[in-house]
Write a protein that holds these residues in place. Sequence first.
Motif, short mmCIF file in Angstrom:
data_model
loop_
_atom_site.label_atom_id
_atom_site.label_comp_id
_atom_site.label_asym_id
_atom_site.label_seq_id
_atom_site.Cartn_x
_atom_site.Cartn_y
_atom_site.Cartn_z
N ARG A 136 -2.18 14.33 -12.53
CA ARG A 136 -0.79 14.53 -12.96
C ARG A 136 -0.03 15.36 -11.94
O ARG A 136 1.11 15.07 -11.59
CB ARG A 136 -0.75 15.23 -14.33
CG ARG A 136 0.66 15.38 -14.90
CD ARG A 136 0.70 16.36 -16.05
NE ARG A 136 0.44 17.72 -15.62
CZ ARG A 136 1.34 18.50 -15.02
NH1 ARG A 136 2.56 18.03 -14.77
NH2 ARG A 136 1.03 19.73 -14.67
N LEU A 137 -0.68 16.41 -11.45
CA LEU A 137 -0.05 17.26 -10.44
C LEU A 137 0.21 16.47 -9.15
O LEU A 137 1.24 16.65 -8.50
CB LEU A 137 -0.94 18.47 -10.14
CG LEU A 137 -1.01 19.55 -11.22
CD1 LEU A 137 -2.11 20.55 -10.90
CD2 LEU A 137 0.33 20.25 -11.35
N ALA A 138 -0.73 15.59 -8.81
CA ALA A 138 -0.54 14.78 -7.60
C ALA A 138 0.69 13.90 -7.72
O ALA A 138 1.53 13.84 -6.80
CB ALA A 138 -1.79 13.92 -7.36
N ASP A 139 0.85 13.23 -8.86
CA ASP A 139 2.00 12.34 -9.01
C ASP A 139 3.29 13.12 -9.21
O ASP A 139 4.36 12.68 -8.79
CB ASP A 139 1.78 11.37 -10.18
CG ASP A 139 2.69 10.16 -10.08
OD1 ASP A 139 2.64 9.47 -9.04
OD2 ASP A 139 3.48 9.93 -11.01
N ALA A 140 3.19 14.30 -9.84
CA ALA A 140 4.38 15.14 -9.98
C ALA A 140 4.86 15.60 -8.61
O ALA A 140 6.08 15.66 -8.35
CB ALA A 140 4.07 16.34 -10.87
N THR A 141 3.94 15.91 -7.73
CA THR A 141 4.30 16.31 -6.37
C THR A 141 5.01 15.17 -5.66
O THR A 141 6.04 15.37 -4.99
CB THR A 141 3.04 16.73 -5.59
OG1 THR A 141 2.40 17.82 -6.26
CG2 THR A 141 3.40 17.15 -4.18
N SER A 164 2.64 9.36 -0.13
CA SER A 164 1.57 8.71 -0.87
C SER A 164 0.43 9.72 -1.03
O SER A 164 0.18 10.53 -0.14
CB SER A 164 1.06 7.47 -0.13
OG SER A 164 2.09 6.51 0.00
N VAL A 165 -0.24 9.66 -2.19
CA VAL A 165 -1.30 10.63 -2.48
C VAL A 165 -2.55 9.91 -2.96
O VAL A 165 -2.49 9.12 -3.91
CB VAL A 165 -0.86 11.65 -3.54
CG1 VAL A 165 -1.92 12.75 -3.69
CG2 VAL A 165 0.49 12.25 -3.21
N ALA A 202 -6.02 7.75 -7.80
CA ALA A 202 -7.12 8.70 -7.88
C ALA A 202 -8.30 8.09 -8.60
O ALA A 202 -8.14 7.13 -9.37
CB ALA A 202 -6.68 9.98 -8.58
N GLN A 203 -9.48 8.65 -8.36
CA GLN A 203 -10.68 8.11 -8.99
C GLN A 203 -11.70 9.23 -9.19
O GLN A 203 -11.60 10.29 -8.58
CB GLN A 203 -11.29 7.01 -8.13
CG GLN A 203 -11.77 7.49 -6.77
CD GLN A 203 -12.28 6.36 -5.89
OE1 GLN A 203 -11.86 5.22 -6.03
NE2 GLN A 203 -13.18 6.67 -4.98
N MET A 204 -12.66 8.97 -10.09
CA MET A 204 -13.76 9.89 -10.28
C MET A 204 -14.83 9.58 -9.24
O MET A 204 -15.15 8.41 -8.99
CB MET A 204 -14.35 9.74 -11.68
CG MET A 204 -13.37 10.07 -12.80
SD MET A 204 -12.84 11.80 -12.78
CE MET A 204 -14.39 12.63 -13.19
N LEU A 205 -15.39 10.60 -8.66
CA LEU A 205 -16.39 10.40 -7.62
C LEU A 205 -17.62 9.70 -8.16
O LEU A 205 -18.24 8.89 -7.48
CB LEU A 205 -16.80 11.76 -7.03
CG LEU A 205 -17.73 11.70 -5.82
CD1 LEU A 205 -17.05 11.03 -4.64
CD2 LEU A 205 -18.18 13.10 -5.43
N SER A 206 -17.96 9.97 -9.44
CA SER A 206 -19.18 9.41 -10.01
C SER A 206 -19.06 7.94 -10.37
O SER A 206 -20.03 7.25 -10.52
CB SER A 206 -19.58 10.20 -11.26
OG SER A 206 -18.53 10.19 -12.19
N SER A 207 -17.82 7.48 -10.53
CA SER A 207 -17.62 6.07 -10.87
C SER A 207 -16.36 5.54 -10.17
O SER A 207 -15.29 5.54 -10.74
CB SER A 207 -17.47 5.88 -12.38
OG SER A 207 -16.49 6.76 -12.88
N PRO A 208 -16.50 5.13 -8.91
CA PRO A 208 -15.36 4.73 -8.11
C PRO A 208 -14.55 3.59 -8.73
O PRO A 208 -13.38 3.40 -8.40
CB PRO A 208 -16.00 4.29 -6.78
CG PRO A 208 -17.31 5.01 -6.74
CD PRO A 208 -17.75 5.08 -8.17
N THR A 214 -0.57 5.26 -10.33
CA THR A 214 0.77 5.51 -10.82
C THR A 214 1.76 5.00 -9.79
O THR A 214 1.78 5.50 -8.66
CB THR A 214 1.01 7.01 -11.06
OG1 THR A 214 -0.01 7.50 -11.93
CG2 THR A 214 2.38 7.24 -11.69
N GLN A 215 2.55 4.02 -10.16
CA GLN A 215 3.54 3.46 -9.24
C GLN A 215 4.83 4.25 -9.36
O GLN A 215 5.19 4.72 -10.45
CB GLN A 215 3.80 1.98 -9.58
CG GLN A 215 2.61 1.09 -9.38
CD GLN A 215 2.32 0.81 -7.91
OE1 GLN A 215 3.11 1.13 -7.06
NE2 GLN A 215 1.17 0.20 -7.65
N ALA A 216 5.55 4.37 -8.24
CA ALA A 216 6.84 5.06 -8.27
C ALA A 216 7.85 4.21 -9.04
O ALA A 216 7.79 3.00 -9.02
CB ALA A 216 7.32 5.29 -6.85
#
Length: 216
Positions: A136-141, A164-165, A202-208, A214-216
């Motif tokens: 959420r913070l990534a997309d808010a940024t 892009s993040v 974004a993704q979880m490392l344990s399950s790519p 989130t699209q703009a």
Amino acid sequence: MMTTYLTERHDEVGELTRQFQQLVEDLKTHNAQLLEQSLVDPLTKLGNRRMLENRIDVALPLTRRLDCAVSVLMMDVDHFKPYNDYYGHPAGDECLVQISGVLRDTFRRETDIVVRLGGEEFLVLLIDTPSQEAWRLADATRSMIQAMGIPHEYSPTADVVTVSVGGVTSPPGTSADIDDMIACADEALYSCKAQGRNTTQAQMLSSPAEALETQA
């Protein structure tokens, strides 16, 4: 005790001792300033790669002891070279400074590590932040940087500067390897670019395979 005695003397020996002590203090201050400068990006005043390495040496063992989540966010300014070419390098520098201000205001915790990797690329390392909150913070940024409305006439993505993040989270109980996480976050960032930029993925490392986009 001997040093105190010597500094209190009112003869030449006392004066030389006081001058020597002042010289030592000046050298300590100078060395501390040099160390601080070596860890800070001179343009944005964010940390640099060396600071990231130093903080990781302390942070990762802490995350293992606390058994908490770790997230890495990689951010890249979209179409920055055309921006520099058209508006000039001073404008490009000011653009990076403004973006750095958004990052500094967003990631305020003492444990948040925010660095400029070089050029138009930034990295954020978050400790003990749930994956959904990190994303959420990534997309808010991303949204806040777009909302600044810095004109970018030569961007095929938008008429303002965007970013892009790409992010990855290592959940609690997973031994986080920072190099692997940075590589995964970088892959997510390139996926954003392939999808037209100005996005967050974004993704979880344990399950790519489990990804949030989130699209703009």
